[in-house]
Enzyme design. Structure first.
Site, PDB file in Angstrom:
ATOM      1  CG  ASN A   8      -3.344  -2.700   6.931  1.00  0.00           C
ATOM      2  OD1 ASN A   8      -3.208  -2.228   5.649  1.00  0.00           O
ATOM      3  ND2 ASN A   8      -4.412  -3.434   7.002  1.00  0.00           N
ATOM      4  CG  HIS A  45      -5.067  -6.365  -0.447  1.00  0.00           C
ATOM      5  ND1 HIS A  45      -6.345  -6.510   0.209  1.00  0.00           N
ATOM      6  CD2 HIS A  45      -5.105  -7.583  -1.399  1.00  0.00           C
ATOM      7  CE1 HIS A  45      -6.980  -7.450  -0.512  1.00  0.00           C
ATOM      8  NE2 HIS A  45      -6.338  -8.125  -1.420  1.00  0.00           N
ATOM      9  CD  GLU A  79      -8.270  -9.596  -3.675  1.00  0.00           C
ATOM     10  OE1 GLU A  79      -7.146 -10.090  -3.413  1.00  0.00           O
ATOM     11  OE2 GLU A  79      -9.046  -9.398  -2.990  1.00  0.00           O
ATOM     12  CE1 TYR A  99      -9.287  -3.155   0.251  1.00  0.00           C
ATOM     13  CE2 TYR A  99      -8.340  -1.307  -0.828  1.00  0.00           C
ATOM     14  CZ  TYR A  99      -8.102  -2.404  -0.075  1.00  0.00           C
ATOM     15  OH  TYR A  99      -6.726  -2.709   0.313  1.00  0.00           O
ATOM     16  CE  LYS A 138      -3.718  -2.651   2.077  1.00  0.00           C
ATOM     17  NZ  LYS A 138      -4.732  -2.580   3.618  1.00  0.00           N
TER      18      LYS A 138
END
Ligand code: IDP
Ligand code: MG
Length: 139
Positions: free
Chosen positions: A112, A115, A126, A49, A9
């Site tokens: 965080n 993913h 995905e 998302y 991310k």
């Protein structure tokens, strides 16, 4: 062999953690099959998302994912999906076990670091979302 989709991310790229995180994955014995850096479009972030669109954190999550470039990779290995999830640690870095990627480097939610697909069904959706050549993986 199984394949999973990971995203490093914007916080990972910003903190110069791309090499470290990929190195952790390789050290665990999994293989980087495909890799690219790019910035998500608003539409891509929303589609990726979509399952969270009713959550209170959705807007903040999408805004964060658009805040800078990300790295996407297809990771291959024995039980790669569950293995990656274990290596990542819990969603909230404050609850992630020490030694996990999120536990070591994450600063909160949504920041965080990483993913990883949460199931074979997610991986099947995905992976081709970002990598056309891998559309038939895990079939
Ligand atoms: P996961 O990434 O561990 O699968 P999900 O529940 O699917 O966790 O949430 C997707 C992402 O949304 C998380 O990785 C995190 O960046 C963000 N997120 C999840 N829960 C919260 C929250 O309570 N507040 C802010 N962001 C959150
Ligand atoms: Mg998830």
């Amino acid at each position: 062999m199984e394949s999973t989709l990971i995203l490093l991310k914007p916080d990972a790229v910003e903190a110069n953690l791309v090499g470290k995180v990929l190195s952790r994955i390789e050290a665990d014995g999994m293989r980087i099959k495909q890799l690219k850096m790019f910035s998500l479009t608003e539409e891509e972030a929303a589609t990726f998302y979509a399952e969270h669109q009713d959550k209170e954190f959705y807007d903040g999550l999408v805004e964060f994912m658009l805040s800078g470039p990300i790295v996407a990779a297809v990771i291959e290995g024995l039980n790669a999906i569950s293995r990656m999830r274990k290596l990542m640690g819990a969603t909230d870095p404050r609850e992630a076990a020490p030694g996990t990627i999120r536990g070591e480097y994450g600063t909160g939610t949504p920041k965080n670091i990483i993913h990883g697909s949460d199931s074979p069904e997610s991986a099947r959706r995905e992976i081709p979302f970002f990598f056309e050549q891998e559309a038939k993986l895990n079939e």
